[in-house]
Design an enzyme around this catalytic site. Structure first.
Site, PDB file in Angstrom:
ATOM      1  CG  HIS A  46      -0.647 -13.571  -3.950  1.00  0.00           C
ATOM      2  ND1 HIS A  46       0.523 -14.290  -3.855  1.00  0.00           N
ATOM      3  CD2 HIS A  46      -0.286 -12.266  -3.946  1.00  0.00           C
ATOM      4  CE1 HIS A  46       1.543 -13.457  -3.781  1.00  0.00           C
ATOM      5  NE2 HIS A  46       1.090 -12.221  -3.838  1.00  0.00           N
ATOM      6  CG  HIS A 164       2.616  -4.686  -1.747  1.00  0.00           C
ATOM      7  ND1 HIS A 164       3.109  -5.648  -0.896  1.00  0.00           N
ATOM      8  CD2 HIS A 164       1.867  -5.359  -2.652  1.00  0.00           C
ATOM      9  CE1 HIS A 164       2.687  -6.836  -1.273  1.00  0.00           C
ATOM     10  NE2 HIS A 164       1.936  -6.690  -2.342  1.00  0.00           N
TER      11      HIS A 164
END
Length: 621
Positions: A46, A164
């Protein structure tokens, strides 16, 4: 930041570890900063570097002296991971890092052995090797992840980012023998089961070659609970034919949500900074003739009790797989599941398939080994013509074999000769490997030929457009000028697509010299073969009609791969075959050796290099 001194020292060359930074040194050694806890970080997907200067968010923090950004690589041809060498007392840590790279690209680079992890020359076994990576660990596609088996086995611990789900406890890879720790995300970012695992960070203790991971629970994370319900599993409670079944389902869901709220309240850690409202997710499978109720009306009852009232209920219908009656092959029986920690190779799967397949789909001309190698080239290196070229090559060789044997034109005898020829090739593995390599060279040569033709045709189109603007085609001066404009424009267009400063390679200018053009040329001479793909019977009949004539006309191709204009390549037809040559081939070939010497990379002595690569001899092309 603070006045507490840093107890470890850096032994590696910081100009190499932070060579992309405007401040190529560690922040706690900066005279203008007081750093008590230095932070080392790689970038993720990101915040990956973008733009003309390849900048990312971590560059701002790095220039401000707040952290040390490492593990950055911009080359798409080769990656050399140089570690940060840390020492505290007798404990030495080699910190490797690789920032986020598109998974498909990195997967291909690992397959092509273009990723190298450098190791210290002195006492390489005394270092604790720690590798930090930010890629897909779970398989999302054929090449959209990085298998753990790609990493080197000398690593002691891999800290795996991007995923995650919190798996902070080190888990050992049985094949590579290193441990993997997956910290996971620090907050809930999606309503998935992996996010419902308790969030932790890890404090790693390293002494010598021993390590210990201390789990520390995060106390300010919003609690998240998720549960699944399958209505068809409760036939005693729900009947699709009952007109009040929707009200019964809604009451059952409310009861489940209340239980989840009670559980979330009990699991609160009591930290005043922890958010009070939990995240609740109830996924309802209503397959089997049931109807969903209004989610908005249901969510209004929990507006002040949960953080996601509009997303509490999620209805979905599990798709039932239809049974196929007419199945020719059961691939589940043909391919056994691999044991955990092992990887299957494509050539093994191909061989296993043909060994257990029925007789009607068995190979009669090709061998399992050759077909497996061709499929491997197609899968791993994206060589699209590999299988086709191998089939053509084997067909041509079998046809020549039948011509030499002068077998009668009877189908049974031809099949017997083909079978004997195939069995002889299977026994001679060295010759078969040579055939596969030669077929792969032909496939690459055809691909290079197509690239040259496409480039040449595109530049010819641009020249034609420019030449139509001349006022008098018969005027020699005007035509010469128009050709000059067209040729210059073609070069300018090609030059704009190139980078004037190549990274990790020789410097290229707008116009290439004759020596550079000559050194970039490659010549391939494919094995002689027929102009058309004839079957064995057709080739056999043609040989019977005329034994003196040779139906296999040889041809040669000189494929020129130059960095300069594609327009300089001329195509001159000769004896019904196309030969691609440069106008002055003799002069270019004389100067190619000089150009190759000028393009070579001159490496410094190994005495000045603090690292040792296991594949140092392969760095010079």
């Amino acid at each position: 930041m603070g006045d507490r001194p840093v107890q470890f020292e850096i032994l590696s060359d910081q100009a190499v570890n932070f060579h992309y930074s405007k401040f190529p040194w560690v922040n706690y050694q900066d005279e203008n900063l007081n750093i008590s806890i230095p932070v080392f970080s790689i970038h993720g997907n990101h915040d990956d570097p973008t733009g003309a200067d390849a900048l990312c968010a971590l560059d701002i923090l790095s220039c401000a002296g707040l952290l040390n950004h490492f593990g950055r690589s911009t080359s798409v041809e080769k990656i050399d991971i140089s570690p940060i060498l840390l020492r505290k007392g007798r404990t030495k840590i080699a910190l490797y890092g690789l920032g986020a790279i598109p998974d498909e690209r990195l997967y291909r680079m690992f397959v092509n052995k273009q990723v190298t992890m450098l190791r210290p020359k002195e006492d390489e076994d005394s270092w604790f090797n720690l590798f930090v990576i930010h890629q897909n660990r779970s398989k999302h596609g054929a090449t959209n992840y990085i298998p753990e088996q790609f990493l080197d086995d000398f690593i002691n611990l891999v800290v795996w980012g991007h995923e995650h789900e919190c798996k902070i406890a080190p888990f050992q890879n049985e094949q590579q023998r290193f441990y993997v720790s997956q910290p996971g995300s620090s907050v809930v970012t999606s309503l998935s089961p992996g996010e419902a695992v308790k969030k932790h960070i890890g404090l790693l203790h390293v002494k010598g070659k021993k390590m210990k991971m201390e789990k520390i629970a995060l106390e300010t994370v919003r609690t998240f609970h998720i549960e699944d319900i399958v209505l068809a599993d409760h036939p005693e409670l729900f009947n699709p034919d009952n007109p009040n079944v929707t009200q019964a389902i809604q009451a059952f869901c409310m009861e489940k949500v209340e239980l989840m709220l009670d559980t979330a309240e009990r699991e609160r850690l009591g930290n005043p900074r922890q958010p009070e409202k939990p995240i609740i997710r109830l996924r309802v499978d209503y397959a089997g003739g049931f109807e969903p109720f209004s989610v908005h009306r249901f969510s209004q009852k929990y507006m002040h009790r949960v953080a996601n009232p509009k997303d509490i209920i999620h209805f979905f219908r599990h798709r039932e797989q239809k049974e196929k009656k007419d199945i020719d092959l059961n691939f589940g029986k043909l391919v056994s599941r691999p044991a955990e920690g092992t990887t299957l190779r494509v050539e093994d799967l191909v061989k296993q398939y043909f060994q257990t397949a029925e007789k009607k789909v068995q190979l009669s001309l090709l061998t399992e080994r050759g077909m497996g190698e061709a499929v491997q080239e197609f899968v791993d290196k994206e060589e699209k013509d590999a299988i086709e070229e191998l089939v053509k090559f084997q067909l041509e060789k079998t046809q020549r074999f039948l011509k030499e044997r002068r077998t009668d034109a009877v189908e049974e005898k031809i099949d017997e000769e083909v079978r004997k020829f195939r069995e002889s090739r299977k026994k001679n593995t060295e010759e078969e490997d040579k055939e596969v390599r030669e077929a792969m060279i032909r496939a690459r040569a055809h691909r290079s030929e197509d690239e040259v033709l496409v480039a040449a045709s595109s530049d010819e189109d641009s020249m034609d457009i420019e030449m139509t603007g001349t006022s008098n085609p018969s005027d020699g001066l005007s035509s010469t000028l128009s050709r000059g404009r067209g040729r210059a424009r073609g070069r300018a267009r090609g030059a704009r697509g190139q980078n004037s400063t190549a990274r990790g390679s020789s410097r290229r200018g707008r116009g290439a010299t004759s020596q550079e053009s000559a050194s970039g040329s490659r010549s391939y001479k494919p094995v002689s073969g027929p102009g058309k793909n004839m079957s064995i019977m057709d080739a056999f009949r043609s040989s019977k009609t005329d034994h003196s004539s040779n139906s296999f006309q040889s041809y040669s191709e000189d494929i020129i791969d130059v960095d300069s204009d594609p327009e300089d390549t001329s195509f001159v037809p000769s004896s019904s075959k196309i030969k691609q040559r440069l106008p002055t081939m003799s002069s270019l070939s004389k100067r190619s050796s000089q150009s190759q010497a000028s393009r070579g990379v001159d490496f410094e002595s190994d005495e000045d290099d603090p690292f040792m690569s296991p594949a140092t001899s392969r760095r010079t092309k």
